[in-house]
Scaffold this motif. Structure first.
Motif, PDB file in Angstrom:
ATOM      1  N   LYS A 245       0.830  -1.198   0.000  1.00 29.32           N
ATOM      2  CA  LYS A 245       0.000   0.000   0.000  1.00 29.32           C
ATOM      3  C   LYS A 245       0.871   1.257   0.000  1.00 29.32           C
ATOM      4  CE  LYS A 245      -4.327   1.325   1.914  1.00 29.32           C
ATOM      5  NZ  LYS A 245      -5.303   1.166   2.933  1.00 29.32           N
ATOM      6  N   ASN A 246       2.010   1.214   0.701  1.00 27.68           N
ATOM      7  CA  ASN A 246       2.929   2.354   0.733  1.00 27.68           C
ATOM      8  C   ASN A 246       3.533   2.605  -0.644  1.00 27.68           C
ATOM      9  OD1 ASN A 246       2.584   3.003   3.390  1.00 27.68           O
ATOM     10  ND2 ASN A 246       4.322   1.803   4.131  1.00 27.68           N
ATOM     11  N   ASN A 247       3.769   1.521  -1.387  1.00 28.26           N
ATOM     12  CA  ASN A 247       4.303   1.648  -2.740  1.00 28.26           C
ATOM     13  C   ASN A 247       3.324   2.372  -3.653  1.00 28.26           C
ATOM     14  OD1 ASN A 247       6.883   0.827  -3.062  1.00 28.26           O
ATOM     15  ND2 ASN A 247       6.423  -1.255  -3.717  1.00 28.26           N
ATOM     16  N   LYS A 248       2.055   2.055  -3.563  1.00 29.55           N
ATOM     17  CA  LYS A 248       1.036   2.704  -4.386  1.00 29.55           C
ATOM     18  C   LYS A 248       0.909   4.180  -4.025  1.00 29.55           C
ATOM     19  CE  LYS A 248      -1.897  -1.166  -5.589  1.00 29.55           C
ATOM     20  NZ  LYS A 248      -3.237  -1.724  -5.554  1.00 29.55           N
ATOM     21  N   VAL A 249       0.955   4.502  -2.740  1.00 27.63           N
ATOM     22  CA  VAL A 249       0.871   5.893  -2.295  1.00 27.63           C
ATOM     23  C   VAL A 249       2.093   6.662  -2.788  1.00 27.63           C
ATOM     24  CG1 VAL A 249       0.856   7.386  -0.260  1.00 27.63           C
ATOM     25  CG2 VAL A 249      -0.553   5.328  -0.296  1.00 27.63           C
ATOM     26  N   LEU A 250       3.266   6.064  -2.652  1.00 27.35           N
ATOM     27  CA  LEU A 250       4.495   6.716  -3.102  1.00 27.35           C
ATOM     28  C   LEU A 250       4.461   6.933  -4.622  1.00 27.35           C
ATOM     29  CD1 LEU A 250       7.255   7.793  -2.288  1.00 27.35           C
ATOM     30  CD2 LEU A 250       8.181   5.495  -2.620  1.00 27.35           C
ATOM     31  N   THR A 251       3.987   5.951  -5.374  1.00 32.42           N
ATOM     32  CA  THR A 251       3.869   6.075  -6.819  1.00 32.42           C
ATOM     33  C   THR A 251       2.901   7.199  -7.186  1.00 32.42           C
ATOM     34  OG1 THR A 251       4.285   3.698  -7.040  1.00 32.42           O
ATOM     35  CG2 THR A 251       3.359   4.818  -8.946  1.00 32.42           C
ATOM     36  N   MET A 252       1.779   7.271  -6.499  1.00 35.59           N
ATOM     37  CA  MET A 252       0.797   8.337  -6.749  1.00 35.59           C
ATOM     38  C   MET A 252       1.388   9.720  -6.454  1.00 35.59           C
ATOM     39  SD  MET A 252      -1.950   7.403  -8.074  1.00 35.59           S
ATOM     40  CE  MET A 252      -3.252   8.529  -7.707  1.00 35.59           C
ATOM     41  N   ILE A 253       2.118   9.832  -5.373  1.00 32.47           N
ATOM     42  CA  ILE A 253       2.740  11.112  -5.009  1.00 32.47           C
ATOM     43  C   ILE A 253       3.742  11.524  -6.090  1.00 32.47           C
ATOM     44  CG2 ILE A 253       4.308  12.235  -3.371  1.00 32.47           C
ATOM     45  CD1 ILE A 253       2.882  10.683  -1.140  1.00 32.47           C
ATOM     46  N   ILE A 254       4.530  10.583  -6.569  1.00 29.44           N
ATOM     47  CA  ILE A 254       5.515  10.884  -7.608  1.00 29.44           C
ATOM     48  C   ILE A 254       4.809  11.312  -8.896  1.00 29.44           C
ATOM     49  CG2 ILE A 254       7.282   9.861  -9.113  1.00 29.44           C
ATOM     50  CD1 ILE A 254       8.195   8.217  -6.656  1.00 29.44           C
ATOM     51  N   ILE A 255       3.751  10.605  -9.252  1.00 24.96           N
ATOM     52  CA  ILE A 255       2.996  10.954 -10.469  1.00 24.96           C
ATOM     53  C   ILE A 255       2.392  12.351 -10.352  1.00 24.96           C
ATOM     54  CG2 ILE A 255       0.943  10.370 -11.824  1.00 24.96           C
ATOM     55  CD1 ILE A 255       1.625   7.413 -11.330  1.00 24.96           C
ATOM     56  N   VAL A 256       1.814  12.664  -9.206  1.00 23.06           N
ATOM     57  CA  VAL A 256       1.220  13.983  -8.990  1.00 23.06           C
ATOM     58  C   VAL A 256       2.295  15.063  -9.051  1.00 23.06           C
ATOM     59  CG1 VAL A 256       0.062  15.441  -7.288  1.00 23.06           C
ATOM     60  CG2 VAL A 256      -0.780  13.135  -7.718  1.00 23.06           C
ATOM     61  N   LEU A 257       3.460  14.831  -8.426  1.00 25.59           N
ATOM     62  CA  LEU A 257       4.553  15.811  -8.465  1.00 25.59           C
ATOM     63  C   LEU A 257       5.061  16.032  -9.894  1.00 25.59           C
ATOM     64  CD1 LEU A 257       6.613  14.924  -5.276  1.00 25.59           C
ATOM     65  CD2 LEU A 257       5.286  16.986  -5.696  1.00 25.59           C
ATOM     66  N   VAL A 258       5.221  14.947 -10.649  1.00 22.81           N
ATOM     67  CA  VAL A 258       5.675  15.074 -12.037  1.00 22.81           C
ATOM     68  C   VAL A 258       4.636  15.850 -12.849  1.00 22.81           C
ATOM     69  CG1 VAL A 258       6.155  13.766 -14.156  1.00 22.81           C
ATOM     70  CG2 VAL A 258       7.169  13.043 -12.002  1.00 22.81           C
ATOM     71  N   ALA A 259       3.340  15.558 -12.639  1.00 20.17           N
ATOM     72  CA  ALA A 259       2.282  16.270 -13.362  1.00 20.17           C
ATOM     73  C   ALA A 259       2.299  17.755 -13.014  1.00 20.17           C
ATOM     74  CB  ALA A 259       0.923  15.654 -13.036  1.00 20.17           C
ATOM     75  N   ILE A 260       2.464  18.075 -11.739  1.00 19.06           N
ATOM     76  CA  ILE A 260       2.516  19.487 -11.319  1.00 19.06           C
ATOM     77  C   ILE A 260       3.715  20.188 -11.946  1.00 19.06           C
ATOM     78  CG2 ILE A 260       2.903  21.010  -9.336  1.00 19.06           C
ATOM     79  CD1 ILE A 260       1.156  19.072  -7.699  1.00 19.06           C
ATOM     80  N   ILE A 261       4.853  19.528 -11.970  1.00 17.02           N
ATOM     81  CA  ILE A 261       6.059  20.124 -12.557  1.00 17.02           C
ATOM     82  C   ILE A 261       5.857  20.336 -14.064  1.00 17.02           C
ATOM     83  CG2 ILE A 261       8.492  19.683 -13.113  1.00 17.02           C
ATOM     84  CD1 ILE A 261       8.693  18.340 -10.328  1.00 17.02           C
ATOM     85  N   LEU A 262       5.269  19.361 -14.756  1.00 18.84           N
ATOM     86  CA  LEU A 262       5.011  19.501 -16.192  1.00 18.84           C
ATOM     87  C   LEU A 262       4.031  20.628 -16.481  1.00 18.84           C
ATOM     88  CD1 LEU A 262       4.834  15.812 -17.452  1.00 18.84           C
ATOM     89  CD2 LEU A 262       6.527  17.534 -18.041  1.00 18.84           C
ATOM     90  N   ILE A 263       2.961  20.681 -15.720  1.00 18.08           N
ATOM     91  CA  ILE A 263       1.969  21.752 -15.917  1.00 18.08           C
ATOM     92  C   ILE A 263       2.598  23.110 -15.634  1.00 18.08           C
ATOM     93  CG2 ILE A 263      -0.178  22.731 -15.004  1.00 18.08           C
ATOM     94  CD1 ILE A 263      -1.155  19.817 -14.645  1.00 18.08           C
ATOM     95  N   GLY A 264       3.399  23.208 -14.578  1.00 14.83           N
ATOM     96  CA  GLY A 264       4.085  24.462 -14.262  1.00 14.83           C
ATOM     97  C   GLY A 264       5.048  24.865 -15.367  1.00 14.83           C
ATOM     98  N   GLY A 265       5.789  23.885 -15.907  1.00 19.37           N
ATOM     99  CA  GLY A 265       6.741  24.172 -16.989  1.00 19.37           C
ATOM    100  C   GLY A 265       6.027  24.637 -18.249  1.00 19.37           C
ATOM    101  N   ILE A 266       4.954  23.961 -18.605  1.00 19.15           N
ATOM    102  CA  ILE A 266       4.177  24.359 -19.778  1.00 19.15           C
ATOM    103  C   ILE A 266       3.566  25.743 -19.573  1.00 19.15           C
ATOM    104  CG2 ILE A 266       2.109  23.828 -21.141  1.00 19.15           C
ATOM    105  CD1 ILE A 266       2.793  20.826 -20.689  1.00 19.15           C
ATOM    106  N   GLY A 267       3.047  25.968 -18.380  1.00 23.08           N
ATOM    107  CA  GLY A 267       2.479  27.284 -18.066  1.00 23.08           C
ATOM    108  C   GLY A 267       3.522  28.382 -18.169  1.00 23.08           C
ATOM    109  N   PHE A 268       4.731  28.132 -17.676  1.00 23.53           N
ATOM    110  CA  PHE A 268       5.803  29.116 -17.740  1.00 23.53           C
ATOM    111  C   PHE A 268       6.185  29.422 -19.190  1.00 23.53           C
ATOM    112  CE2 PHE A 268      10.355  30.106 -17.962  1.00 23.53           C
ATOM    113  CZ  PHE A 268      10.370  31.285 -17.230  1.00 23.53           C
TER     114      PHE A 268
END
Length: 142
Positions: free
Chosen positions: A2-25
């Protein structure tokens, strides 16, 4: 597990936020570039401008005005059209001046009002482009 799935989700969300921020910039910087590259060069301005030789006419208060103008248009075709409409331009200038008194043309503000009214009237005639700016190159009242 269960910790692996949570960690994977957190990483995916962080990567998505970074991509959206980069595209926005990137989009922000592309759309907020200074318009300097869109500004016409002085050669393009001269090419799209029309010289109106000195006009001498009476004002409404029986004073006399001598005025020369340089009219800047949006492009070369508009400048060509305005050159062909020379007689109409002179007529409009004389009409506008005949409604004004010497005191109406005094100072910067008076001349700006005259330029704006002239610009409006000339743009009503134009078909190929429009008048962008009117420059008073010579001005004498008596």
């Amino acid at each position: 597990m269960k910790n692996n799935k949570v960690l994977t989700m957190i990483i995916i969300v962080l990567v998505a936020i970074i991509l959206i921020g980069g595209i926005g910039f990137v989009l922000y910087t592309q759309f907020n570039k200074p318009a300097g590259s869109l500004e016409p060069t002085i050669d393009e301005i001269v090419e799209a401008s029309v010289e109106i030789p000195e006009i001498t006419t009476n004002l409404a208060d029986n004073k006399i005005v001598r005025i020369s103008l340089k009219i800047q248009t949006t492009n070369k075709d508009a400048g060509t059209e305005l050159t062909k409409r020379d007689f109409q331009v002179k007529n409009i200038v004389i009409q506008e001046l005949s409604e004004m008194e010497q005191k109406d043309l005094e100072g910067k503000k008076g001349k700006q009002i005259f330029q704006q009214s002239l610009k409006t009237r000339l743009n009503e005639l134009m078909q190929e482009g429009e008048v962008q700016e009117i420059y008073i190159t010579s001005f004498i009242t008596q």
